[in-house]
Design a protein around this motif. Structure first.
Motif, PDB file in Angstrom:
ATOM      1  N   ALA A   1      51.705 156.970  10.758  1.00 11.26           N
ATOM      2  CA  ALA A   1      52.892 157.448  11.463  1.00 11.26           C
ATOM      3  C   ALA A   1      53.294 156.437  12.527  1.00 11.26           C
ATOM      4  CB  ALA A   1      52.616 158.803  12.107  1.00 11.26           C
ATOM      5  N   GLN A   2      54.570 156.406  12.836  1.00 12.20           N
ATOM      6  CA  GLN A   2      55.029 155.549  13.916  1.00 12.20           C
ATOM      7  C   GLN A   2      56.284 156.131  14.542  1.00 12.20           C
ATOM      8  OE1 GLN A   2      55.668 151.760  11.899  1.00 12.20           O
ATOM      9  NE2 GLN A   2      57.868 152.013  12.075  1.00 12.20           N
ATOM     10  N   ILE A   3      56.463 155.804  15.802  1.00 12.43           N
ATOM     11  CA  ILE A   3      57.657 156.222  16.538  1.00 12.43           C
ATOM     12  C   ILE A   3      58.038 155.070  17.459  1.00 12.43           C
ATOM     13  CG2 ILE A   3      56.332 157.374  18.356  1.00 12.43           C
ATOM     14  CD1 ILE A   3      58.643 159.452  18.441  1.00 12.43           C
ATOM     15  N   GLY A   4      59.329 154.843  17.612  1.00 15.25           N
ATOM     16  CA  GLY A   4      59.756 153.728  18.441  1.00 15.25           C
ATOM     17  C   GLY A   4      61.148 153.935  18.997  1.00 15.25           C
ATOM     18  N   TYR A   5      61.476 153.070  19.927  1.00 11.32           N
ATOM     19  CA  TYR A   5      62.809 153.109  20.527  1.00 11.32           C
ATOM     20  C   TYR A   5      63.220 151.700  20.914  1.00 11.32           C
ATOM     21  CZ  TYR A   5      66.750 154.310  23.463  1.00 11.32           C
ATOM     22  OH  TYR A   5      68.020 154.403  23.996  1.00 11.32           O
ATOM     23  N   ALA A   6      64.455 151.350  20.602  1.00 14.82           N
ATOM     24  CA  ALA A   6      65.041 150.071  21.005  1.00 14.82           C
ATOM     25  C   ALA A   6      66.160 150.382  21.990  1.00 14.82           C
ATOM     26  CB  ALA A   6      65.578 149.322  19.791  1.00 14.82           C
ATOM     27  N   PHE A   7      66.043 149.851  23.197  1.00 17.12           N
ATOM     28  CA  PHE A   7      67.035 150.126  24.234  1.00 17.12           C
ATOM     29  C   PHE A   7      68.361 149.473  23.872  1.00 17.12           C
ATOM     30  CE2 PHE A   7      63.019 150.880  26.256  1.00 17.12           C
ATOM     31  CZ  PHE A   7      63.257 152.024  27.014  1.00 17.12           C
TER      32      PHE A   7
ATOM     33  N   SER B   1      69.840 148.420  31.323  1.00 15.88           N
ATOM     34  CA  SER B   1      68.997 147.556  32.152  1.00 15.88           C
ATOM     35  C   SER B   1      67.790 147.022  31.379  1.00 15.88           C
ATOM     36  CB  SER B   1      68.535 148.300  33.406  1.00 15.88           C
ATOM     37  OG  SER B   1      67.772 149.430  33.034  1.00 15.88           O
ATOM     38  N   LEU B   2      67.431 147.660  30.269  1.00 16.78           N
ATOM     39  CA  LEU B   2      66.315 147.214  29.436  1.00 16.78           C
ATOM     40  C   LEU B   2      66.792 146.632  28.102  1.00 16.78           C
ATOM     41  CD1 LEU B   2      63.804 150.127  30.104  1.00 16.78           C
ATOM     42  CD2 LEU B   2      63.750 147.821  31.054  1.00 16.78           C
ATOM     43  N   ASP B   3      68.005 146.106  28.106  1.00 14.50           N
ATOM     44  CA  ASP B   3      68.586 145.499  26.906  1.00 14.50           C
ATOM     45  C   ASP B   3      67.615 144.480  26.319  1.00 14.50           C
ATOM     46  OD1 ASP B   3      70.193 144.457  24.934  1.00 14.50           O
ATOM     47  OD2 ASP B   3      71.615 143.491  26.293  1.00 14.50           O
ATOM     48  N   GLY B   4      67.332 144.569  25.024  1.00 14.33           N
ATOM     49  CA  GLY B   4      66.433 143.652  24.338  1.00 14.33           C
ATOM     50  C   GLY B   4      64.998 144.139  24.268  1.00 14.33           C
ATOM     51  N   VAL B   5      64.676 145.240  24.960  1.00 15.73           N
ATOM     52  CA  VAL B   5      63.319 145.774  24.963  1.00 15.73           C
ATOM     53  C   VAL B   5      63.202 146.873  23.910  1.00 15.73           C
ATOM     54  CG1 VAL B   5      61.568 147.017  26.309  1.00 15.73           C
ATOM     55  CG2 VAL B   5      62.977 145.256  27.409  1.00 15.73           C
ATOM     56  N   SER B   6      62.119 146.850  23.159  1.00 15.65           N
ATOM     57  CA  SER B   6      61.818 147.935  22.225  1.00 15.65           C
ATOM     58  C   SER B   6      60.331 148.252  22.322  1.00 15.65           C
ATOM     59  CB  SER B   6      62.218 147.583  20.791  1.00 15.65           C
ATOM     60  OG  SER B   6      61.535 146.449  20.344  1.00 15.65           O
ATOM     61  N   VAL B   7      60.010 149.512  22.101  1.00 17.42           N
ATOM     62  CA  VAL B   7      58.612 149.961  22.140  1.00 17.42           C
ATOM     63  C   VAL B   7      58.288 150.634  20.811  1.00 17.42           C
ATOM     64  CG1 VAL B   7      58.489 150.211  24.636  1.00 17.42           C
ATOM     65  CG2 VAL B   7      59.233 152.134  23.259  1.00 17.42           C
TER      66      VAL B   7
END
Length: 159
Positions: free
Chosen positions: A102-108, A113-119
């Motif tokens: 399983a996986q979960i993620g988010y791309a801002f 303010s967090l443009d380019g960051v993903s977790v």
């Protein structure tokens, strides 16, 4: 080697716009193989590492920067080839398995303010499926190992 495979990918918004971002990816393969390892008069054996039946299914959601997936892989028993004593190759019979990841993620979003960051958080082998070798023609275990679940957390930045 002979066999067949069936694969399908269905974005659920084809069924209803309310299901935008949801979908299914699945495949099934049925394969038979044969090789004579000990020369032309040797016994027929399946090709090492090739399961006769393999099934994969993934349900996913991807929308507005969010993504989530649950995947299951199921494979039948197979003949494996591992490094044996003295670094030679040894044939072993490996029990089929069903592994869930399983996986979960988010791309801002751009402009935030967090443009380019993903977790991304991944959990592999959610059901703690063991690895088991067995003696040919029996159900007796030769080797049994539990690897447990694996948790991975990732953060990326794109510029």
């Amino acid at each position: 080697i002979k066999g067949w495979e069936f694969a399908v990918s269905v974005p659920f918004d084809l069924l209803s716009p309310a299901l935008e971002g949801f979908g299914l990816i699945a495949n099934y393969s049925d394969t038979s193989s044969s090789i004579k390892r000990l020369g032309p008069d040797g016994p027929d054996e399946p090709i090492a590492g090739l399961s006769e039946k393999v099934r994969n299914v993934t349900f996913y959601y991807e929308n507005e920067g969010f993504q989530a997936r649950v995947s299951q892989r199921n494979r039948s028993d197979f003949l494996g080839e591992i490094q044996g004593f003295g670094a030679d190759r040894a044939l072993v019979y490996i029990d089929g398995e069903t592994v869930v990841d399983a996986q979960i993620g988010y791309a801002f979003a751009e402009g935030s303010s967090l443009d380019g960051v993903s977790v991304l958080l991944q959990v592999n082998n959610v059901t703690d499926e063991p690895y088991r070798q067995f003696f040919q023609g029996t159900n007796f275990t030769q080797r049994y190992e539990e690897y447990g679940r694996q948790y991975l957390l990732g953060v990326t930045y794109r510029f």
